[in-house]
Scaffold this motif. Structure first.
Motif, PDB file in Angstrom:
ATOM      1  N   LEU A 123       0.840  -1.203   0.000  1.00 24.31           N
ATOM      2  CA  LEU A 123       0.000   0.000   0.000  1.00 24.31           C
ATOM      3  C   LEU A 123       0.874   1.252   0.000  1.00 24.31           C
ATOM      4  CD1 LEU A 123      -2.816  -0.971   2.541  1.00 24.31           C
ATOM      5  CD2 LEU A 123      -3.008  -0.780   0.063  1.00 24.31           C
ATOM      6  N   ALA A 126       2.022   1.741  -3.459  1.00 26.85           N
ATOM      7  CA  ALA A 126       0.940   2.306  -4.266  1.00 26.85           C
ATOM      8  C   ALA A 126       0.838   3.816  -4.025  1.00 26.85           C
ATOM      9  CB  ALA A 126      -0.389   1.626  -3.927  1.00 26.85           C
ATOM     10  N   THR A 129       3.544   5.637  -5.951  1.00 33.22           N
ATOM     11  CA  THR A 129       3.298   5.811  -7.387  1.00 33.22           C
ATOM     12  C   THR A 129       2.233   6.877  -7.625  1.00 33.22           C
ATOM     13  OG1 THR A 129       1.543   4.147  -7.552  1.00 33.22           O
ATOM     14  CG2 THR A 129       3.801   3.373  -7.856  1.00 33.22           C
ATOM     15  N   LEU A 130       1.421   7.163  -6.602  1.00 32.81           N
ATOM     16  CA  LEU A 130       0.384   8.189  -6.754  1.00 32.81           C
ATOM     17  C   LEU A 130       0.905   9.584  -6.405  1.00 32.81           C
ATOM     18  CD1 LEU A 130      -2.548   6.084  -5.359  1.00 32.81           C
ATOM     19  CD2 LEU A 130      -2.453   7.091  -7.643  1.00 32.81           C
ATOM     20  N   LEU A 145      -3.079   3.600   9.260  1.00 33.97           N
ATOM     21  CA  LEU A 145      -3.296   2.156   9.323  1.00 33.97           C
ATOM     22  C   LEU A 145      -2.725   1.566  10.610  1.00 33.97           C
ATOM     23  CD1 LEU A 145      -2.704   1.111   5.607  1.00 33.97           C
ATOM     24  CD2 LEU A 145      -4.854   1.165   6.852  1.00 33.97           C
ATOM     25  N   ARG A 227     -12.303   1.796  11.833  1.00 29.47           N
ATOM     26  CA  ARG A 227     -12.081   2.835  10.832  1.00 29.47           C
ATOM     27  C   ARG A 227     -11.075   2.365   9.781  1.00 29.47           C
ATOM     28  NH1 ARG A 227     -11.905   8.058   9.488  1.00 29.47           N
ATOM     29  NH2 ARG A 227      -9.689   8.018   9.113  1.00 29.47           N
ATOM     30  N   VAL A 228     -10.012   1.735  10.256  1.00 34.58           N
ATOM     31  CA  VAL A 228      -8.956   1.298   9.347  1.00 34.58           C
ATOM     32  C   VAL A 228      -9.475   0.256   8.370  1.00 34.58           C
ATOM     33  CG1 VAL A 228      -6.849  -0.050   9.239  1.00 34.58           C
ATOM     34  CG2 VAL A 228      -7.041   1.821  10.877  1.00 34.58           C
ATOM     35  N   HIS A 229     -10.260  -0.703   8.888  1.00 36.35           N
ATOM     36  CA  HIS A 229     -10.670  -1.798   8.024  1.00 36.35           C
ATOM     37  C   HIS A 229     -11.976  -1.523   7.304  1.00 36.35           C
ATOM     38  CE1 HIS A 229      -7.293  -3.887   9.504  1.00 36.35           C
ATOM     39  NE2 HIS A 229      -7.715  -3.830  10.731  1.00 36.35           N
ATOM     40  N   GLY A 230     -12.536  -0.348   7.515  1.00 38.36           N
ATOM     41  CA  GLY A 230     -13.721   0.029   6.762  1.00 38.36           C
ATOM     42  C   GLY A 230     -14.957  -0.644   7.297  1.00 38.36           C
ATOM     43  N   GLU A 231     -15.881   0.098   7.815  1.00 37.61           N
ATOM     44  CA  GLU A 231     -17.163  -0.371   8.399  1.00 37.61           C
ATOM     45  C   GLU A 231     -16.896  -1.151   9.656  1.00 37.61           C
ATOM     46  OE1 GLU A 231     -20.015   0.954   6.982  1.00 37.61           O
ATOM     47  OE2 GLU A 231     -18.370   1.849   5.877  1.00 37.61           O
TER      48      GLU A 231
ATOM     49  N   TYR B  81      -0.075   3.353 -11.828  1.00 33.78           N
ATOM     50  CA  TYR B  81       0.195   1.931 -11.701  1.00 33.78           C
ATOM     51  C   TYR B  81      -1.061   1.253 -11.158  1.00 33.78           C
ATOM     52  CZ  TYR B  81       3.341  -2.113 -10.820  1.00 33.78           C
ATOM     53  OH  TYR B  81       3.968  -3.325 -10.834  1.00 33.78           O
ATOM     54  N   PHE B  83      -2.259  -2.191  -9.850  1.00 34.05           N
ATOM     55  CA  PHE B  83      -1.670  -3.444  -9.397  1.00 34.05           C
ATOM     56  C   PHE B  83      -2.662  -4.589  -9.562  1.00 34.05           C
ATOM     57  CE2 PHE B  83       0.255   0.056  -7.150  1.00 34.05           C
ATOM     58  CZ  PHE B  83       1.604  -0.232  -7.182  1.00 34.05           C
ATOM     59  N   ASP B  85      -3.548  -6.653  -7.393  1.00 29.94           N
ATOM     60  CA  ASP B  85      -4.444  -6.766  -6.241  1.00 29.94           C
ATOM     61  C   ASP B  85      -5.094  -5.424  -5.873  1.00 29.94           C
ATOM     62  OD1 ASP B  85      -2.018  -5.724  -5.644  1.00 29.94           O
ATOM     63  OD2 ASP B  85      -1.614  -6.955  -3.904  1.00 29.94           O
ATOM     64  N   ARG B  87      -4.881  -2.748  -4.457  1.00 27.30           N
ATOM     65  CA  ARG B  87      -4.206  -1.929  -3.445  1.00 27.30           C
ATOM     66  C   ARG B  87      -4.924  -0.621  -3.159  1.00 27.30           C
ATOM     67  NH1 ARG B  87       2.271  -2.771  -4.463  1.00 27.30           N
ATOM     68  NH2 ARG B  87       2.121  -4.883  -5.250  1.00 27.30           N
ATOM     69  N   LEU B  88      -6.229  -0.677  -3.027  1.00 29.25           N
ATOM     70  CA  LEU B  88      -6.953   0.515  -2.585  1.00 29.25           C
ATOM     71  C   LEU B  88      -6.642   0.716  -1.106  1.00 29.25           C
ATOM     72  CD1 LEU B  88     -10.398  -0.058  -4.305  1.00 29.25           C
ATOM     73  CD2 LEU B  88      -8.437   1.243  -5.125  1.00 29.25           C
ATOM     74  N   PHE B  89      -6.686   1.969  -0.661  1.00 34.03           N
ATOM     75  CA  PHE B  89      -6.407   2.244   0.748  1.00 34.03           C
ATOM     76  C   PHE B  89      -7.645   1.902   1.573  1.00 34.03           C
ATOM     77  CE2 PHE B  89      -3.813   5.470  -1.597  1.00 34.03           C
ATOM     78  CZ  PHE B  89      -2.629   4.776  -1.481  1.00 34.03           C
ATOM     79  N   PRO B  90      -7.530   0.939   2.483  1.00 27.29           N
ATOM     80  CA  PRO B  90      -8.728   0.455   3.177  1.00 27.29           C
ATOM     81  C   PRO B  90      -9.325   1.486   4.129  1.00 27.29           C
ATOM     82  CG  PRO B  90      -6.746  -0.551   4.102  1.00 27.29           C
ATOM     83  CD  PRO B  90      -6.317   0.209   2.885  1.00 27.29           C
ATOM     84  N   HIS B  91      -8.512   2.453   4.573  1.00 26.13           N
ATOM     85  CA  HIS B  91      -9.017   3.415   5.556  1.00 26.13           C
ATOM     86  C   HIS B  91      -9.653   4.630   4.885  1.00 26.13           C
ATOM     87  CE1 HIS B  91      -5.033   4.604   4.391  1.00 26.13           C
ATOM     88  NE2 HIS B  91      -5.121   5.755   5.010  1.00 26.13           N
ATOM     89  N   TYR B 100      -6.764  10.710  -4.077  1.00 28.42           N
ATOM     90  CA  TYR B 100      -5.480  10.648  -3.371  1.00 28.42           C
ATOM     91  C   TYR B 100      -4.325  11.246  -4.174  1.00 28.42           C
ATOM     92  CZ  TYR B 100      -1.736   8.799  -0.466  1.00 28.42           C
ATOM     93  OH  TYR B 100      -0.631   8.686   0.345  1.00 28.42           O
ATOM     94  N   ARG B 130     -16.580   1.995   1.247  1.00 22.54           N
ATOM     95  CA  ARG B 130     -15.215   1.633   1.602  1.00 22.54           C
ATOM     96  C   ARG B 130     -14.769   0.497   0.683  1.00 22.54           C
ATOM     97  NH1 ARG B 130     -12.664   2.794   6.298  1.00 22.54           N
ATOM     98  NH2 ARG B 130     -13.328   4.782   7.146  1.00 22.54           N
ATOM     99  N   ARG B 132     -13.561  -2.278   1.149  1.00 25.39           N
ATOM    100  CA  ARG B 132     -13.949  -3.602   1.602  1.00 25.39           C
ATOM    101  C   ARG B 132     -15.331  -4.005   1.107  1.00 25.39           C
ATOM    102  NH1 ARG B 132     -13.001  -6.567   7.011  1.00 25.39           N
ATOM    103  NH2 ARG B 132     -15.111  -6.129   7.667  1.00 25.39           N
ATOM    104  N   ARG B 146      -8.249   5.693  -9.994  1.00 20.03           N
ATOM    105  CA  ARG B 146      -7.308   6.370  -9.102  1.00 20.03           C
ATOM    106  C   ARG B 146      -5.998   6.667  -9.833  1.00 20.03           C
ATOM    107  NH1 ARG B 146      -5.066   3.310  -3.771  1.00 20.03           N
ATOM    108  NH2 ARG B 146      -4.017   2.097  -5.381  1.00 20.03           N
ATOM    109  N   ALA B 147      -5.535   5.695 -10.626  1.00 24.02           N
ATOM    110  CA  ALA B 147      -4.284   5.894 -11.361  1.00 24.02           C
ATOM    111  C   ALA B 147      -4.455   6.955 -12.450  1.00 24.02           C
ATOM    112  CB  ALA B 147      -3.823   4.577 -11.968  1.00 24.02           C
TER     113      ALA B 147
END
Lengths: 231, 230
Positions: A123, A126, A129-130, A145, A227-231, B81, B83, B85, B87-91, B100, B130, B132, B146-147
């Motif tokens: 992450l 990622a 790269t953004l 996180l 919050r971190v893991h969403g819902e 990029y 990926f 998987d 790789r979205l930010f879960p939070h 972002y 979210r 998830r 996002r990319a």
């Protein structure tokens, strides 16, 4: 139950102030060293890890003594801080905060380090790269996180600071209104005839504060995890 | 017109990677069996993996040049990029995930670009969720959005469909074709599945065991899956 005298309330208030300041000052170091230990390879890493955890296994009196000879007015660090920044630790509440922070530090570091280690580095890639530089990656991905661990570590450090006794009394003594925390006040009361009842009441206060800190830690950490893991 | 020029060497365990190719606009496929060094190659283009030797240039910008000591960090390469998987930010919510790249590079908000990409990928109804709560296909569409929203000069897609079942693959493929034709960003697309690439690629680079074994048009893909080259 709460008919405890003003001196005892002073000790309670002082304990809270000392613990809050100790925890707040330890937190930036806790996050920085937690990150270093979790994410970097460097010479002396094992040594740093050992030193940070030392207060956990040393007799508190030894930690207090080491603080006294290094941070006392004539100690090398203490003299430097006094001459250049005017900061005095010996026999002041600031010294109590220092010893409480040092004693609580290992408890703070561990959950922070573990939670940073658990953050998925892919992450972070990622985010890079953004367009996020290293610091922004840390601020916007790693730290949020790792928040459950940071919160848990903060409150554990606070709880430990609240109960600190040995290192504090060795370093800054037991001066009512300046360095006499709850623990020191309880100890003093048990040393005087007829002080048992007052000591008992302070013990109740100490238990409630510690319990509240632990419960708060649990609650905040769970909320952050959600919050971190969403819902 | 050459857009991307790659000439890199890297030793990765037992694999000696020595890749050399050029990519123009449109979609260039990096095709080859697993372990051929495809992902490592795109990681080097993105700046996530440092080549031992060589040079990577995008348009007239040198991104990496070992002999000149140039190594632009990933956050300054402006290479999108996607990926395998996601790789979205879960939070973060989907909207925050999409936003972002813009936030990190400090560009002003651009509602037009956001609307265009939301329409291109059909993700308007997902914005407040979210990651998830998304299906695999939705997640990959958000990752592509996002990319794209960071306004990349080049888009890398590393097996973006690999984690999806056949139905989800069919769901995403049309978006990728639209992406190639409408987004105006050159694409490097990694896959080991010929059928998938035949739909998208305009140019093919075949990799095997760390080396480029062929480069040509999509005709190369006729022989079937990458394992035929192994």
């Amino acid at each position: 139950m709460f008919d405890i005298g003003p001196e005892q309330w002073t000790a309670v208030a002082l304990s809270l102030r000392v613990s809050v300041v100790a925890t707040a000052c330890a937190l930036p170091f806790g996050i920085a060293i937690g990150w270093l230990l979790a994410r970097r390879k460097f010479w002396g890493k094992t040594l740093l890890d050992g030193i940070v955890h030392l207060p956990l296994v040393l007799p508190p009196v030894v930690t207090g003594y080491l603080l006294l000879i290094s941070f006392g007015r004539r100690g090398p660090v203490g003299a430097f801080l006094y001459e250049h920044l005017g900061i005095v630790f010996s026999f002041r509440w600031t010294g109590a905060a220092l010893s409480c922070g040092v004693m609580g530090f290992p408890l703070m570091i561990r959950p922070i380090r573990l939670s940073i280690e658990a953050v998925d580095r892919r992450l972070e890639d990622a985010a890079a790269t953004l367009g996020a530089n290293r610091f922004l990656v840390f601020l916007t991905v790693t730290l949020p996180l790792a928040a459950p661990g940071v919160i848990a570590g903060t409150l554990l450090c606070f709880a430990r600071a609240l109960g600190e006794f040995g290192a504090t009394i060795t370093f800054v003594s037991n001066i009512p209104g300046e360095t006499q925390t709850i623990s020191a006040a309880i100890y003093t009361l048990t040393q005087i005839p007829g002080g048992d009842a007052a000591a008992g009441r302070l013990v109740v206060v100490a238990i409630m504060l510690s319990l509240a800190a632990l419960l708060a830690s649990e609650w905040f950490a769970r909320r952050a995890a959600l919050r971190v893991h969403g819902e | 017109m050459s857009v991307l020029a790659v000439e890199v060497e890297k030793v990765l365990g037992t694999l000696k990677l020595a890749v050399r190719f050029q990519a123009a606009g449109g979609a260039t496929a990096l095709f080859g069996p697993s372990g051929a060094g495809k992902t490592s190659t795109v990681n080097m283009i993105a700046g996530l993996l440092r080549p031992d030797r060589g040079r990577i240039a995008l348009d007239d910008t040198v991104l990496f040049d070992a002999s000149a000591g140039i190594d632009v960090p990933p956050h300054r390469r402006r290479i999108g990029y996607v990926f395998q998987d996601g790789r979205l930010f879960p939070h973060l919510s989907v909207r925050q995930n999409l936003d972002y790249g813009r936030r990190m590079s400090g560009h002003p908000r651009d509602a037009g670009a956001l609307d265009r990409i939301i329409a291109l990928l059909d993700i308007g109804h997902l914005l407040e969720r979210r990651p998830r709560m998304l299906s695999g296909g939705e997640r990959q569409r958000i990752a592509i959005g996002r990319a794209l929203l960071m306004r990349p000069r080049l888009l890398l897609l590393d097996e973006p469909l690999a984690a999806l079942d056949a139905a989800r693959k069919r769901e995403i493929l049309p978006y990728l074709v639209r992406l190639r034709d409408e987004a105006g960003v050159p694409i490097v697309y990694v896959s080991h599945i010929a059928a998938e690439l035949a739909r998208i690629a305009t140019h093919v680079v075949c990799l095997n065991c760390g080396h480029v074994v062929a480069t040509d048009g999509v005709d190369l893909l006729k022989d079937g899956d990458a394992d035929a080259f192994a």
